[in-house]
Design a protein around this motif. Structure first.
Motif, PDB file in Angstrom:
ATOM      1  N   VAL A 175     -39.965  33.513 -32.277  1.00 40.11           N
ATOM      2  CA  VAL A 175     -39.791  33.631 -30.831  1.00 40.11           C
ATOM      3  C   VAL A 175     -39.403  35.069 -30.526  1.00 40.11           C
ATOM      4  O   VAL A 175     -38.455  35.600 -31.111  1.00 40.11           O
ATOM      5  CB  VAL A 175     -38.688  32.661 -30.343  1.00 40.11           C
ATOM      6  N   LEU A 176     -40.167  35.698 -29.638  1.00 38.74           N
ATOM      7  CA  LEU A 176     -39.836  37.074 -29.270  1.00 38.74           C
ATOM      8  C   LEU A 176     -38.810  37.104 -28.146  1.00 38.74           C
ATOM      9  O   LEU A 176     -37.893  37.920 -28.151  1.00 38.74           O
ATOM     10  CB  LEU A 176     -41.109  37.805 -28.824  1.00 38.74           C
ATOM     11  N   SER A 177     -39.009  36.216 -27.170  1.00 34.09           N
ATOM     12  CA  SER A 177     -38.047  36.221 -26.059  1.00 34.09           C
ATOM     13  C   SER A 177     -37.996  34.849 -25.396  1.00 34.09           C
ATOM     14  O   SER A 177     -38.935  34.059 -25.491  1.00 34.09           O
ATOM     15  CB  SER A 177     -38.421  37.284 -25.025  1.00 34.09           C
ATOM     16  N   ILE A 178     -36.871  34.615 -24.761  1.00 33.27           N
ATOM     17  CA  ILE A 178     -36.653  33.379 -23.993  1.00 33.27           C
ATOM     18  C   ILE A 178     -36.165  33.807 -22.613  1.00 33.27           C
ATOM     19  O   ILE A 178     -35.237  34.608 -22.509  1.00 33.27           O
ATOM     20  CB  ILE A 178     -35.572  32.491 -24.664  1.00 33.27           C
ATOM     21  N   ARG A 179     -36.823  33.303 -21.573  1.00 30.35           N
ATOM     22  CA  ARG A 179     -36.415  33.691 -20.220  1.00 30.35           C
ATOM     23  C   ARG A 179     -35.757  32.509 -19.522  1.00 30.35           C
ATOM     24  O   ARG A 179     -36.335  31.426 -19.436  1.00 30.35           O
ATOM     25  CB  ARG A 179     -37.641  34.157 -19.425  1.00 30.35           C
ATOM     26  N   LEU A 180     -34.536  32.723 -19.051  1.00 28.56           N
ATOM     27  CA  LEU A 180     -33.796  31.668 -18.357  1.00 28.56           C
ATOM     28  C   LEU A 180     -33.681  32.000 -16.878  1.00 28.56           C
ATOM     29  O   LEU A 180     -33.581  33.171 -16.498  1.00 28.56           O
ATOM     30  CB  LEU A 180     -32.371  31.551 -18.922  1.00 28.56           C
ATOM     31  N   LEU A 181     -33.688  30.968 -16.049  1.00 25.69           N
ATOM     32  CA  LEU A 181     -33.378  31.133 -14.629  1.00 25.69           C
ATOM     33  C   LEU A 181     -31.990  30.538 -14.396  1.00 25.69           C
ATOM     34  O   LEU A 181     -31.758  29.367 -14.685  1.00 25.69           O
ATOM     35  CB  LEU A 181     -34.394  30.385 -13.763  1.00 25.69           C
ATOM     36  N   LEU A 182     -31.110  31.374 -13.885  1.00 26.12           N
ATOM     37  CA  LEU A 182     -29.709  30.986 -13.721  1.00 26.12           C
ATOM     38  C   LEU A 182     -29.459  30.730 -12.233  1.00 26.12           C
ATOM     39  O   LEU A 182     -29.312  31.665 -11.444  1.00 26.12           O
ATOM     40  CB  LEU A 182     -28.831  32.126 -14.243  1.00 26.12           C
ATOM     41  N   GLY A 183     -29.439  29.465 -11.860  1.00 23.77           N
ATOM     42  CA  GLY A 183     -29.240  29.105 -10.453  1.00 23.77           C
ATOM     43  C   GLY A 183     -27.823  29.404  -9.994  1.00 23.77           C
ATOM     44  O   GLY A 183     -26.887  29.332 -10.787  1.00 23.77           O
ATOM     45  N   VAL A 184     -27.688  29.728  -8.725  1.00 25.68           N
ATOM     46  CA  VAL A 184     -26.374  30.028  -8.147  1.00 25.68           C
ATOM     47  C   VAL A 184     -25.392  28.873  -8.389  1.00 25.68           C
ATOM     48  O   VAL A 184     -24.213  29.093  -8.650  1.00 25.68           O
ATOM     49  CB  VAL A 184     -26.526  30.293  -6.628  1.00 25.68           C
TER      50      VAL A 184
ATOM     51  N   PRO B 131     -34.640  30.363 -37.181  1.00 26.44           N
ATOM     52  CA  PRO B 131     -35.915  31.036 -36.884  1.00 26.44           C
ATOM     53  C   PRO B 131     -35.891  31.785 -35.550  1.00 26.44           C
ATOM     54  O   PRO B 131     -36.828  32.518 -35.232  1.00 26.44           O
ATOM     55  CB  PRO B 131     -36.916  29.870 -36.831  1.00 26.44           C
ATOM     56  N   LEU B 132     -34.844  31.609 -34.771  1.00 28.92           N
ATOM     57  CA  LEU B 132     -34.771  32.290 -33.465  1.00 28.92           C
ATOM     58  C   LEU B 132     -34.082  33.648 -33.566  1.00 28.92           C
ATOM     59  O   LEU B 132     -34.031  34.389 -32.582  1.00 28.92           O
ATOM     60  CB  LEU B 132     -34.000  31.428 -32.469  1.00 28.92           C
ATOM     61  N   GLU B 133     -33.555  33.969 -34.745  1.00 30.56           N
ATOM     62  CA  GLU B 133     -32.818  35.223 -34.893  1.00 30.56           C
ATOM     63  C   GLU B 133     -33.730  36.390 -34.508  1.00 30.56           C
ATOM     64  O   GLU B 133     -34.897  36.434 -34.911  1.00 30.56           O
ATOM     65  CB  GLU B 133     -32.327  35.382 -36.333  1.00 30.56           C
ATOM     66  N   GLY B 134     -33.221  37.283 -33.714  1.00 36.20           N
ATOM     67  CA  GLY B 134     -34.020  38.429 -33.273  1.00 36.20           C
ATOM     68  C   GLY B 134     -34.677  38.217 -31.917  1.00 36.20           C
ATOM     69  O   GLY B 134     -35.195  39.160 -31.329  1.00 36.20           O
ATOM     70  N   ALA B 135     -34.666  36.990 -31.429  1.00 33.29           N
ATOM     71  CA  ALA B 135     -35.266  36.745 -30.107  1.00 33.29           C
ATOM     72  C   ALA B 135     -34.408  37.404 -29.023  1.00 33.29           C
ATOM     73  O   ALA B 135     -33.194  37.551 -29.172  1.00 33.29           O
ATOM     74  CB  ALA B 135     -35.383  35.247 -29.850  1.00 33.29           C
ATOM     75  N   ARG B 136     -35.071  37.782 -27.950  1.00 34.48           N
ATOM     76  CA  ARG B 136     -34.372  38.440 -26.833  1.00 34.48           C
ATOM     77  C   ARG B 136     -34.103  37.382 -25.754  1.00 34.48           C
ATOM     78  O   ARG B 136     -34.989  36.583 -25.424  1.00 34.48           O
ATOM     79  CB  ARG B 136     -35.281  39.537 -26.282  1.00 34.48           C
ATOM     80  N   LEU B 137     -32.895  37.372 -25.225  1.00 36.27           N
ATOM     81  CA  LEU B 137     -32.569  36.427 -24.141  1.00 36.27           C
ATOM     82  C   LEU B 137     -32.601  37.187 -22.820  1.00 36.27           C
ATOM     83  O   LEU B 137     -31.891  38.172 -22.648  1.00 36.27           O
ATOM     84  CB  LEU B 137     -31.185  35.818 -24.367  1.00 36.27           C
ATOM     85  N   GLU B 138     -33.449  36.716 -21.906  1.00 36.08           N
ATOM     86  CA  GLU B 138     -33.518  37.333 -20.575  1.00 36.08           C
ATOM     87  C   GLU B 138     -32.998  36.320 -19.571  1.00 36.08           C
ATOM     88  O   GLU B 138     -33.461  35.187 -19.543  1.00 36.08           O
ATOM     89  CB  GLU B 138     -34.967  37.693 -20.237  1.00 36.08           C
ATOM     90  N   VAL B 139     -32.025  36.738 -18.784  1.00 35.20           N
ATOM     91  CA  VAL B 139     -31.434  35.816 -17.797  1.00 35.20           C
ATOM     92  C   VAL B 139     -31.685  36.369 -16.398  1.00 35.20           C
ATOM     93  O   VAL B 139     -31.255  37.478 -16.081  1.00 35.20           O
ATOM     94  CB  VAL B 139     -29.918  35.644 -18.033  1.00 35.20           C
ATOM     95  N   GLU B 140     -32.400  35.603 -15.618  1.00 32.93           N
ATOM     96  CA  GLU B 140     -32.724  36.047 -14.259  1.00 32.93           C
ATOM     97  C   GLU B 140     -31.994  35.153 -13.257  1.00 32.93           C
ATOM     98  O   GLU B 140     -32.090  33.929 -13.326  1.00 32.93           O
ATOM     99  CB  GLU B 140     -34.238  35.930 -14.056  1.00 32.93           C
TER     100      GLU B 140
END
Lengths: 253, 113
Positions: free
Chosen positions: B26-35, B56-65
């Motif tokens: 997994v290169l990246s995981i994108r999350l949507l963070l609701g108010v 197996p997720l080590e090194g993945a980037r977490l993006e939180v929007e």
């Protein structure tokens, strides 16, 4: 891999394709090929992070509905008077309907010990430091508490105004407690809980004469995050509002 | 602070997706963070490296929007967004609003290889 040309096919085959250049063959060993990295792929998911818990909560809800058991989830800050209210609630309700309680706390079974002897089965969940109960915690006690027949299961969640609000347990109603000593602006500071609450119980109302409690401001703040919320004002100490509260519980879906 | 539980749930789902897609990492995981999601961005970021270590997720980037509240007003019919958690229509100030988004923490997408 074909050792003659390194073409990737099984070793015994006809070389219809050109041989690899001699430099790549070296001293008769298979050449080392570097495969280009697999292309990355974008996968749209749109899945709630707590979907697994939500599914377990839906199972709990179905299980309870099939047996005619109502469940309420009580959430508040530590020290808001949940256990005192429940002691008074059991004294009023346990003669009318069959009630059981699940109590969550990070440590100790103090609350369960307080609640025993008031006419209800009580189970303590020590969450070992965790700040909330989840649907699996509740599930572990359902069969034992409700399998033999029960009218109302009350969950006293871990004292916390943030995390428990995110975890559906399978309850029919979620009830937030707010004590008058906590201040009128708690609904604005912790909107996620109060937004999800079906009812808000304002506790320790016997203390109001000693406080600068602005009731109108508190109700206005509640309605800003949950416009149609039901509010019940009680004192477990004097009994004020307890009948409204127990009637609400006895009639909860 | 239940963000470690949330991150653990994110990792469970990411591992399922990895297996389902036959991908190796997994290169990246994108999350949507609701108010109104009850989660904190910094705490999620703090927990993520701990949760993925030696997996197996080590090194993945977490993006939180961050995702605003999406409100639909039952009085004036308009849809509005709100970055604070007040349930008030931005157009007519009515409190008779429905929340149509921004309540949850959602795994929006993943990049796999």
């Amino acid at each position: 891999m074909c050792e003659t040309c390194g073409c990737g096919e099984a070793s015994a085959h006809v070389h219809a394709h050109p041989l690899a250049p001699p430099s790549a063959l070296g001293s008769g060993q298979a050449p080392t090929l570097t495969l280009p990295p697999a292309p990355s792929r974008h996968i749209e998911l749109g899945r709630a992070v707590l979907a697994d818990n939500d599914a377990r909560a839906a199972d709990n809800r179905r299980w309870l509905a099939e047996r005619g058991v109502r469940m309420v989830d009580l959430i508040s800050s530590p020290g808001s008077g949940k256990t005192a209210l429940l002691e008074a609630t059991l004294d009023a309700l346990a003669a009318r309907i069959r009630v059981a309680i699940i109590v969550g706390d990070p440590e100790t079974d103090n609350d369960a010990r307080r609640l025993r002897g008031h006419g209800a089965e009580v189970r303590q969940v020590e969450t070992a430091g965790a700040c909330h109960l989840d649907a699996a915690h509740v599930r572990r006690h359902l069969v034992e508490l409700a399998g033999g027949g029960l009218d109302l299961l009350i969950v006293e969640n871990v004292g916390n105004l943030v995390c428990p609000a995110a975890f559906d347990l399978g309850q029919g109603r979620r009830i937030a407690l707010l004590s008058v000593t906590e201040g009128e602006d708690k609904p604005l500071k912790y909107p996620a809980l109060f937004h999800r609450a079906d009812a808000v119980v304002i506790t320790k109302c016997d203390l109001i004469p000693h406080l600068r409690w602005d009731r109108a401001a508190c109700l206005a703040n509640l309605r800003r995050v949950r416009p149609d919320v039901r509010v019940i004002e009680v004192s477990a100490w004097t009994g004020q509002g307890l009948e409204d509260w127990t009637d609400y519980l006895a009639g909860a879906p | 602070m239940h963000e470690l539980s949330l991150v653990a749930a994110v990792c469970d789902e990411a591992l399922r997706v990895l297996a389902r897609e036959g991908a190796s990492r997994v290169l990246s995981i994108r999350l949507l963070l609701g108010v109104l999601s009850c989660a904190d961005r910094d705490a999620l970021a703090l927990c993520f490296p701990l949760a993925v270590r030696d997996t197996p997720l080590e090194g993945a980037r977490l993006e939180v929007e961050a995702e605003p509240l999406l409100l639909h007003c039952n009085e004036c019919g308009s849809d509005s967004k709100s970055w604070d958690a007040l349930l008030v229509c931005a157009v007519c100030q009515s409190g008779a609003v429905e929340v149509r988004g921004g309540r949850d923490l959602v795994i929006a997408s993943m990049e796999v290889q």
